[in-house]
Each structure stands twice: as C-alpha cells, then as structure tokens.
Write an enzyme that holds these catalytic residues in place. Sequence first.
Site, mmCIF file in Angstrom:
data_model
loop_
_atom_site.group_PDB
_atom_site.id
_atom_site.type_symbol
_atom_site.label_atom_id
_atom_site.label_comp_id
_atom_site.label_asym_id
_atom_site.label_seq_id
_atom_site.Cartn_x
_atom_site.Cartn_y
_atom_site.Cartn_z
ATOM 1 N N HIS A 1 -17.274 -1.216 -1.032
ATOM 2 C CA HIS A 1 -16.829 -0.306 -0.023
ATOM 3 C C HIS A 1 -17.790 -0.610 1.314
ATOM 4 C CE1 HIS A 1 -16.617 4.093 1.665
ATOM 5 N NE2 HIS A 1 -15.645 3.358 1.867
ATOM 6 N N HIS B 1 -17.057 1.878 11.131
ATOM 7 C CA HIS B 1 -16.382 3.277 10.550
ATOM 8 C C HIS B 1 -16.182 3.977 11.452
ATOM 9 C CE1 HIS B 1 -15.734 6.652 8.417
ATOM 10 N NE2 HIS B 1 -15.070 5.812 7.444
HETATM 11 O O1 G3P Z 1 -10.311 1.995 2.185
HETATM 12 C C1 G3P Z 1 -10.740 3.262 1.555
HETATM 13 C C2 G3P Z 1 -11.970 3.867 1.916
HETATM 14 O O2 G3P Z 1 -12.838 3.068 2.820
HETATM 15 C C3 G3P Z 1 -11.458 5.059 3.134
HETATM 16 O O3 G3P Z 1 -12.294 6.083 3.598
HETATM 17 O O4 G3P Z 1 -13.821 6.664 5.456
HETATM 18 O O5 G3P Z 1 -14.573 5.465 3.660
HETATM 19 O O6 G3P Z 1 -13.053 4.346 5.445
HETATM 20 P P1 G3P Z 1 -13.315 5.706 4.376
HETATM 21 MG MG MG Z 2 -12.862 2.219 4.710
#
Ligand code: G3P
Ligand code: MG
Length: 241
Positions: free
Chosen positions: A10, A52
């Site tokens: 992630h 992000h």
């Molecule tokens: O793509 C899954 C996840 O990354 C979505 O949430 O806020 O971590 O980008 P976020």
């Molecule tokens: Mg994401």
Amino acid sequence: MLDLPRVIGHRGAAGIAPENTLAGFRAARDAGVRWVEFDVRLTADLVPVGIHDATLARVAGMSGRIARLTADRLATIDAGSWFAPHFAAERVPTLAVALAECAALGLGANVELKCCGIRSRALARRAADVVRSARGVPLLVSSFRPSLLAAFRRRAPDVPRGLLLERLRPGWRATARRLGCVTVNLGAIGLDARKIGAVRAAGFGIVVYTVNDPARAARLLAAGVDSIISDRPDALTSVFS
Ligand code: G3P
Ligand code: MG
C-alpha cells in the site's frame, strides 16, 4: 486475465518506508511483494505525480497544494524525512519515474487516480498517456471516481481498470460493468464472505485495502479475495503464494 498477486504494498510499503516514494517501492520488493499500489495527482503544469494528499502538509511539513506546484518545484522537496531522517533524499516521484522504477524492480503497479475537481479529466488523460508508454509493468488503474475511470478508459482502453469502493453500495455491479472494470477494490471494514461471494459471482476480481493483520489477510484470501493491499507486506509473508 490479470495475474493479481496475493499481497500488494500500500502506497509502496507505507508501514516501513515513506509512502508513495521509490524507497517505498524498494522496501516492498525487498519484503517479497510483486505489486505496489500508489496514488496519483496532477501538478500545476499537468504532470501526474505519486502523492496521496492534495497538499504537502503531511509528507513534507509545509503548506502548498500539489495542484499549484510545478513538477520541477516538487522535485526539490524532501518527502521522506517526515518518516525517518535517512529518507531525506526521497521525492514525490512523477508517474513516469514511478513506473520506470517498478519496471526496474520487476513490480506490477496498481495506480490509483485521486480526484482533483475540475482537472479530473486532465488527470485521467495525462495518466493514460504515461501509462500507455510504460513498458514491462503489469497494471491495474483504479479510482473512487467513476468519471475518472471513464475518461481514462477512453484514452487507454486496453489498460485494466478497478472500481474503488469503501463498501458495496447499490448499483456497484452496473457501474463496474459500464466502466469495463476487471476488479472491484473494496475497503476491508465490514467485508464478509457473502459480499466477497457477490463480487466473485458477478465475475470481478476482488482487491481489498488496507489489511495489516496476517490472520485477517489469510481469512479474506480464504474467502475468495484475490489481493490484499497492505502497509506491512513484510508482516504478511506467511500469506504470500
Ligand atoms: O487503493 C486502495 C487504497 O489506497 C485507497 O485508499 O486513501 O489509501 O488511497 P487510500
Ligand atoms: Mg491509494
């Protein structure tokens, strides 16, 4: 069909290295993962970059909206030492650089397009142009914003797409089908075997975020989830295929 891995890092590997940085991609690779997820926004001069948040506050401790900074200016900003001092050389990478690093590391990429208001369509188009010229990187492009996925599809119809949802909501099947998605990418909270079964029965792959507990990851995979997105891929080696 997309060969999805059981674990996707992630934002690179956000639990062990600064998120959405090349160091994070290397940490993910070193932890044994085959794919990373990272987020993309558009700079003032319309360059897709891996970040992000809409601002630099969290990852660089300074004010400034990404949409108001040029890519050249962004390339001067330390986006790593907030996480640990030895990451001070890390930068917000352009999408092109991020994908080149994935290619060099042998990683696949789940590129998440973040919404950016009136410039959403520009983001989709610019990202599509970069992604189409990326070589040797298995790709899945996802977004919470259906209109972004639609615009992306028009420009890069052959690149696999995933519909991102915090949870299943009425109309999800029709939306995912209309956008030609191959996966539904769901939040883990409240996800159970019945919902996983419904996604599978509709013919979609299923990617779940964000799970850092190995036991929960193993249960989700056993229930039919294809891929787990995790900040701590290093802690999930027991569930790798
Ligand atoms: O793509 C899954 C996840 O990354 C979505 O949430 O806020 O971590 O980008 P976020
Ligand atoms: Mg994401």
